[in-house]
Structures are given as structure tokens and as C-alpha cells.
Motif scaffolding. Structure first.
Motif, PDB file in Angstrom:
ATOM      1  N   GLN A 164       0.852  -1.187   0.000  1.00 36.99           N
ATOM      2  CA  GLN A 164       0.000   0.000   0.000  1.00 36.99           C
ATOM      3  C   GLN A 164       0.886   1.235   0.000  1.00 36.99           C
ATOM      4  OE1 GLN A 164      -2.334  -0.919   3.445  1.00 36.99           O
ATOM      5  NE2 GLN A 164      -0.817  -0.119   4.887  1.00 36.99           N
ATOM      6  N   PRO A 165       0.362   2.362  -0.471  1.00 39.44           N
ATOM      7  CA  PRO A 165       1.205   3.554  -0.636  1.00 39.44           C
ATOM      8  C   PRO A 165       1.869   4.042   0.647  1.00 39.44           C
ATOM      9  CG  PRO A 165      -0.834   3.797  -1.879  1.00 39.44           C
ATOM     10  CD  PRO A 165      -0.994   2.563  -1.045  1.00 39.44           C
ATOM     11  N   GLU A 166       1.191   3.920   1.768  1.00 34.81           N
ATOM     12  CA  GLU A 166       1.742   4.370   3.042  1.00 34.81           C
ATOM     13  C   GLU A 166       1.741   3.227   4.043  1.00 34.81           C
ATOM     14  OE1 GLU A 166       3.169   7.185   3.453  1.00 34.81           O
ATOM     15  OE2 GLU A 166       2.569   8.109   1.552  1.00 34.81           O
ATOM     16  N   PRO A 167       2.765   3.106   4.875  1.00 38.83           N
ATOM     17  CA  PRO A 167       3.976   3.933   4.895  1.00 38.83           C
ATOM     18  C   PRO A 167       4.879   3.646   3.693  1.00 38.83           C
ATOM     19  CG  PRO A 167       4.197   2.118   6.417  1.00 38.83           C
ATOM     20  CD  PRO A 167       2.794   2.051   5.905  1.00 38.83           C
ATOM     21  N   ARG A 168       5.649   4.654   3.287  1.00 40.97           N
ATOM     22  CA  ARG A 168       6.484   4.552   2.102  1.00 40.97           C
ATOM     23  C   ARG A 168       7.579   3.521   2.294  1.00 40.97           C
ATOM     24  NH1 ARG A 168       8.477   3.894  -2.387  1.00 40.97           N
ATOM     25  NH2 ARG A 168       9.221   5.541  -3.764  1.00 40.97           N
ATOM     26  N   ILE A 169       7.669   2.582   1.361  1.00 40.65           N
ATOM     27  CA  ILE A 169       8.734   1.579   1.342  1.00 40.65           C
ATOM     28  C   ILE A 169       9.511   1.758   0.038  1.00 40.65           C
ATOM     29  CG2 ILE A 169       9.272  -0.883   1.290  1.00 40.65           C
ATOM     30  CD1 ILE A 169       6.660  -1.372   2.781  1.00 40.65           C
ATOM     31  N   HIS A 170      10.819   1.777   0.122  1.00 40.43           N
ATOM     32  CA  HIS A 170      11.634   1.910  -1.088  1.00 40.43           C
ATOM     33  C   HIS A 170      12.043   0.551  -1.643  1.00 40.43           C
ATOM     34  CE1 HIS A 170      11.899   6.254  -1.007  1.00 40.43           C
ATOM     35  NE2 HIS A 170      12.236   6.215   0.271  1.00 40.43           N
ATOM     36  N   TYR A 171      12.599  -0.310  -0.804  1.00 38.92           N
ATOM     37  CA  TYR A 171      13.086  -1.605  -1.256  1.00 38.92           C
ATOM     38  C   TYR A 171      12.622  -2.703  -0.302  1.00 38.92           C
ATOM     39  CZ  TYR A 171      16.523   1.404  -3.660  1.00 38.92           C
ATOM     40  OH  TYR A 171      17.133   2.372  -4.406  1.00 38.92           O
ATOM     41  N   ILE A 172      12.395  -3.878  -0.873  1.00 38.75           N
ATOM     42  CA  ILE A 172      12.112  -5.068  -0.080  1.00 38.75           C
ATOM     43  C   ILE A 172      13.104  -6.137  -0.526  1.00 38.75           C
ATOM     44  CG2 ILE A 172      10.398  -6.807   0.555  1.00 38.75           C
ATOM     45  CD1 ILE A 172       8.244  -4.789  -0.440  1.00 38.75           C
ATOM     46  N   GLU A 186      -1.350   3.162  -5.401  1.00 40.34           N
ATOM     47  CA  GLU A 186      -2.514   2.298  -5.222  1.00 40.34           C
ATOM     48  C   GLU A 186      -2.079   1.042  -4.487  1.00 40.34           C
ATOM     49  OE1 GLU A 186      -3.511   0.061  -9.000  1.00 40.34           O
ATOM     50  OE2 GLU A 186      -2.104   1.546  -9.810  1.00 40.34           O
ATOM     51  N   GLU A 187      -3.027   0.324  -3.944  1.00 35.00           N
ATOM     52  CA  GLU A 187      -2.722  -0.951  -3.315  1.00 35.00           C
ATOM     53  C   GLU A 187      -2.568  -2.032  -4.383  1.00 35.00           C
ATOM     54  OE1 GLU A 187      -5.145  -2.099  -0.043  1.00 35.00           O
ATOM     55  OE2 GLU A 187      -5.335  -0.072   0.767  1.00 35.00           O
ATOM     56  N   THR A 188      -1.662  -2.954  -4.125  1.00 35.21           N
ATOM     57  CA  THR A 188      -1.482  -4.076  -5.049  1.00 35.21           C
ATOM     58  C   THR A 188      -0.876  -5.247  -4.303  1.00 35.21           C
ATOM     59  OG1 THR A 188      -0.640  -4.719  -7.227  1.00 35.21           O
ATOM     60  CG2 THR A 188       0.847  -3.460  -5.816  1.00 35.21           C
ATOM     61  N   ASP A 189      -0.974  -6.424  -4.882  1.00 35.15           N
ATOM     62  CA  ASP A 189      -0.349  -7.626  -4.346  1.00 35.15           C
ATOM     63  C   ASP A 189       0.676  -8.131  -5.354  1.00 35.15           C
ATOM     64  OD1 ASP A 189      -2.064  -8.345  -1.874  1.00 35.15           O
ATOM     65  OD2 ASP A 189      -3.562  -8.004  -3.448  1.00 35.15           O
ATOM     66  N   TYR A 190       1.799  -8.610  -4.844  1.00 38.40           N
ATOM     67  CA  TYR A 190       2.760  -9.210  -5.748  1.00 38.40           C
ATOM     68  C   TYR A 190       3.060 -10.641  -5.331  1.00 38.40           C
ATOM     69  CZ  TYR A 190       6.804  -8.532  -2.551  1.00 38.40           C
ATOM     70  OH  TYR A 190       7.692  -8.584  -1.489  1.00 38.40           O
ATOM     71  N   GLN A 191       3.536 -11.428  -6.297  1.00 42.70           N
ATOM     72  CA  GLN A 191       4.053 -12.766  -6.026  1.00 42.70           C
ATOM     73  C   GLN A 191       5.458 -12.856  -6.588  1.00 42.70           C
ATOM     74  OE1 GLN A 191       1.993 -16.125  -7.779  1.00 42.70           O
ATOM     75  NE2 GLN A 191       3.081 -17.608  -6.493  1.00 42.70           N
ATOM     76  N   LEU A 192       6.360 -13.345  -5.766  1.00 41.81           N
ATOM     77  CA  LEU A 192       7.758 -13.501  -6.154  1.00 41.81           C
ATOM     78  C   LEU A 192       8.135 -14.971  -6.011  1.00 41.81           C
ATOM     79  CD1 LEU A 192      10.635 -12.485  -6.808  1.00 41.81           C
ATOM     80  CD2 LEU A 192      10.906 -12.022  -4.361  1.00 41.81           C
TER      81      LEU A 192
END
Length: 463
Positions: free
Chosen positions: A17-25, A111-117
Motif C-alpha cells: 500500500q502507498p503508506e507507509p512509504r517503502i523503497h526496497y524489499i 494504489e494498493e497491489t499484491d505481488y508474487q515472487l
């Protein structure tokens, strides 16, 4: 028949989600002994603003990046490496056992989104690792002179439309003397440049693509850590790293909104160059030139350069060969062009030829040099043009003089102005197509649409 075994070593799903701001995972995984292939599959959904990129890192460093910033809907990114081959954006080589990681770069998220890695490792007999040697730097022309080239372009190794080979061939067809393929994040393009190294000087370059600004780095000997949006590693550190390699740091398209320069803690003394004319930036170029003058007036020595930022070498504003950076170099080679850019005897042009110098008596200074005098200085511009132009001369970023220059394609026209030296100053010139604005008939008009050429400064120091 060679037996292989593929296993999934990472399968991660995450909601963003946009907040809190995350740069890298950073997502770690383990590669066992005997791996012959490492493959990364990354998927997410984008409706409006969800720019997610991935990069792969082994225990020894960077192995590749994948991005697709223009895609919408269901987005899939694939990145893989083997000892002797790799996907676009990635670098082949040995697959050392140990802890690797995938970095998810949350470049922008509205915007909110889901990812799969998913990471899969194949074990089995592997090809011999390729040895990548990027040290070749042939001398194309062993003589001093003015050489023209392009310092900002992309291929399918990042977000360009065409493969490396097609882009470099277009650069050759555009009669460029030197060329920098500045793909975002990666240096995977380097290994594909080698067959063309005898046709034009090819710079080892890359574009730092941070969340607070973009910068091209040129003259690299190794990958520079481009992930500057994390604690303990900033744009200043990346600039120091490229300088440690003998390379150059260039601030790109500083006023391009969300892609513009917002590295507010950047030390401008670390900037070697700045894009003061960018072919895609239209009126933003006016502001870029204004920022450049402000920095020059504040004592920073930053060479002004041009960039097409080509993502398609054949069409529209992206087409190669419609804007050039000219460099005076002792030889045409990567080393020669890097040295020439450092020396600052550089001008930008859409066609006209332009030279600038300052003189006082028998003393003279070329662009980027300093002339010391206590008396009168003469600023001389030599111009070759096939269209009528208006010459503008600027002193310390302010208007000094101007005049119309007639078309004379095969003739060097010389225009000189004198000035009494009362304090330290710098002079630079611009060439523009003459234009009379309907609402401002008595003004000498210049903007990004009239631009034809621009010099770097010459400095005058009062004794």
C-alpha cells in the motif's frame, strides 16, 4: 541425457500500500552447490500507478534487473541467469552457492497491489562460466578533434524498444562518433557492445534510477551501486564510487516532475555534468538551463551536455541523430571522450558548429579554461550554420549581447564582443532560430523551440 532437478526456493506473496512509504524489499534465498540456472518470476497488478522493478544479487554482487514501467493490468517480470547466458537485463557467469537475494524496488506506488515472487533453482550439469572482459578500448581515430555523440539512450536491457544490437547499429547509421547506452540499473548491455567497439567509441555507462532523481554514470570499470534510496547509501556515495573508478556523474532531466531531481542533500560538487538540454523535456529545458547558470554562478564547475534519452532510435523525439554533444578529445576512444568531457571543451547542437574563446592580448582561453586579466577581455564566437540564427551571449547567467548571424554553410563566421573586466565572470553563448512573438514584438525571443546550439562557459578571472 543430462538429468536436472528444479526446485522452488522462494515463493513469497505480499500486499503493498502507498503508506507507509517503502523503497526496497530484500527477499533472501539460498542457492545450493551445483546450480545451473537461477530464475526469478515476479507478478503484480497495476491500474494507475504501481511501478515495481526487481533485481537479482548473488553473494558477490549485482546479477541483473528487470523493469516494465509502461505496462498496465497484470504485469510479469522474468529474470534468469546461467553460467553462459542470461535474460535481458541480467549478467551470465558462475552461480556461487550461498545466500542470494531479490530486491523489489518500489519505485512509485499510488494504489494498493499484491505481488508474487517466485525463485526457482535448477541443479544439474552446467555449462562453463563465460568470462566477461569489458576492458577493450580500441582507438577509433588517433588524432585530436571535435567528436559528436549521444550520452543517453536505452535498449531492451531496460525499458527501450529495441535490442542492443539494433540500437548501436542505429547510432552508427546516425554517424555518431561516440555513444553511451545508459540502460537503467544494469550493465548487462556491455557484453553485447563488444562487436561494435571498432566502429565508434562506446562508453561503459548506466543510469542510476532512484526515487529522487536520475543520473547517468559514464566511464565505468564495474557496476556502480545504483540503489541509493536506502540508509547508508545515497546519491553522494554513488557519485564517489564512480569517481573512484575514474568515471563521470551526470544529473539527468532535473525538472521532469516525479522523475526529476529531488536529491535535496546531494553535494553538487560531486556532479561532473548536467543535462541542460534534453530532447524530450520541452519547456523544462528552460528551467534546466536556469539551474545550471545558478550553479555555475555559485562556483560549481558542472559541464553542460545534451541527451536525447532515446527509447526508440527510429521515431519522433527519440530518434538518434537530431541532437548532439560535441567533445574536443585528443583521440576517439572511450578514454579520449571521458577525458574530453572532464576537460569541458564541450558544446551541444542540433546542427550548427560552435566554438567559443576569451582573449586578452596574446593570452587566450578555450571553453572551460580560465583567462586571468586586469583589463579588457574579448569574447569570440566562431559559427558555421546553414540557417540564419540569433547569437545570444550571457555573462554570469545574465544577458550580455546578441546579434543575427546569416546562413553560411561552408564558412566560419566570427563574432567578437569586448568587455571591461571588473570582477570574476563566466561567459557562454547560445544559438537560436530568430523568432518574433506576436504578443512581444520588441523582445528578442528564445526558448526550447528556437534552440539550436549552446556552448559551455569560458571563465575570466580579474587580477
Amino acid at each position: 541425457m543430462i538429468e536436472t532437478n528444479q526446485q522452488t526456493v522462494l515463493d513469497e506473496r505480499k500486499h503493498l500500500q502507498p503508506e507507509p512509504r517503502i523503497h526496497y524489499i530484500d527477499c533472501p534465498f539460498t542457492v545450493p552447490d551445483g546450480a545451473s540456472r537461477v530464475e526469478v518470476l515476479f507478478s503484480f497488478h497495476k491500474e494507475k500507478l504501481a511501478q515495481l522493478f526487481i533485481s537479482l544479487h548473488d553473494p558477490n554482487g549485482f546479477r541483473g534487473n528487470r523493469m516494465n514501467p509502461g505496462a498496465r493490468g497484470d504485469v510479469e517480470l522474468v529474470l534468469w541467469v546461467t553460467p553462459d547466458d542470461a535474460s535481458e537485463g541480467a549478467i551470465p557467469g558462475a552461480l556461487p552457492a550461498g545466500e542470494w537475494f531479490v530486491r523489489v524496488d518500489v519505485e512509485a506506488l499510488g494504489e494498493e497491489t499484491d505481488y508474487q515472487l517466485v525463485v526457482r533453482v535448477t541443479e544439474g550439469e552446467a555449462a562453463a562460466p563465460v568470462t566477461l572482459d569489458f576492458t577493450e578500448d580500441p582507438v577509433i581515430r588517433d588524432e585530436p578533434g571535435w567528436y559528436r555523440g549521444e550520452l543517453h539512450a536505452h535498449s531492451t536491457e531496460s525499458d527501450g524498444k529495441y535490442a542492443v544490437e539494433t540500437v548501436v547499429e542505429a547510432a552508427i547509421d546516425s554517424q555518431l562518433d561516440f555513444f553511451a547506452l545508459t540502460d537503467h540499473f544494469t550493465v548487462s548491455q556491455w557484453r553485447k557492445l563488444q562487436p561494435y567497439a571498432k566502429h565508434l567509441a562506446l562508453l561503459h555507462s548506466c543510469e542510476i534510477t532512484s526515487h529522487h532523481g536520475h543520473a547517468n554514470v559514464h566511464g565505468m570499470t564495474d557496476w556502480v551501486d545504483v540503489y541509493v534510496d536506502r540508509d547508508g547509501w545515497t546519491m553522494n556515495d554513488a557519485a564517489d564510487q564512480i569517481h573512484g573508478q575514474g568515471g563521470l556523474f551526470c544529473v539527468n532531466h532535473a525538472f521532469s516532475g516525479r522523475l526529476g531531481w529531488r536529491a535535496y542533500d546531494f553535494n553538487w560538487h560531486k556532479a561532473d555534468m548536467m543535462e541542460v538540454y534534453h530532447n524530450l523535456e520541452a519547456i523544462n529545458n528552460t528551467y534546466q538551463v536556469g539551474l545550471w547558470d545558478r550553479l555555475l554562478s555559485a562556483g560549481y564547475r558542472i559541464v553542460g551536455v545534451a541527451g536525447i534519452d532515446s527509447h526508440n532510435p527510429f521515431e519522433g523525439l527519440h530518434k538518434l541523430g537530431q541532437l548532439f554533444t560535441y567533445v574536443y578529445a585528443d583521440e576517439l576512444s572511450e578514454a579520449g571522450i571521458i577525458a574530453g568531457l572532464k576537460r569541458g571543451q564541450v558544446y551541444l547542437s542540433k546542427g550548427p558548429q560552435l566554438h567559443l574563446r576569451a582573449s586578452a592580448g596574446s593570452e587566450k582561453a578555450e571553453m572551460w579554461e580560465t583567462l586571468s586579466t586586469s583589463g579588457e577581455v574579448t569574447i569570440t564566437t566562431e559559427i558555421q550554420t546553414d540557417e540564419p540564427l540569433r547569437l545570444f551571449v550571457f555573462k554570469n547567467g545574465l544577458f550580455f549581447e546578441s546579434q543575427v548571424v546569416e546562413a553560411a554553410p561552408d564558412t566560419w563566421q566570427v563574432v567578437s564582443y569586448s568587455d571591461q573586466v571588473t570582477s570574476d565572470a563566466y561567459y557562454r553563448v547560445e544559438l537560436h532560430a530568430p523568432y518574433q512573438h506576436a504578443d512581444h514584438k520588441f523582445m528578442q525571443w528564445r526558448d526550447h523551440t528556437t534552440f539550436r546550439a549552446m556552448s559551455n562557459p569560458v571563465w575570466v578571472k580579474r587580477l
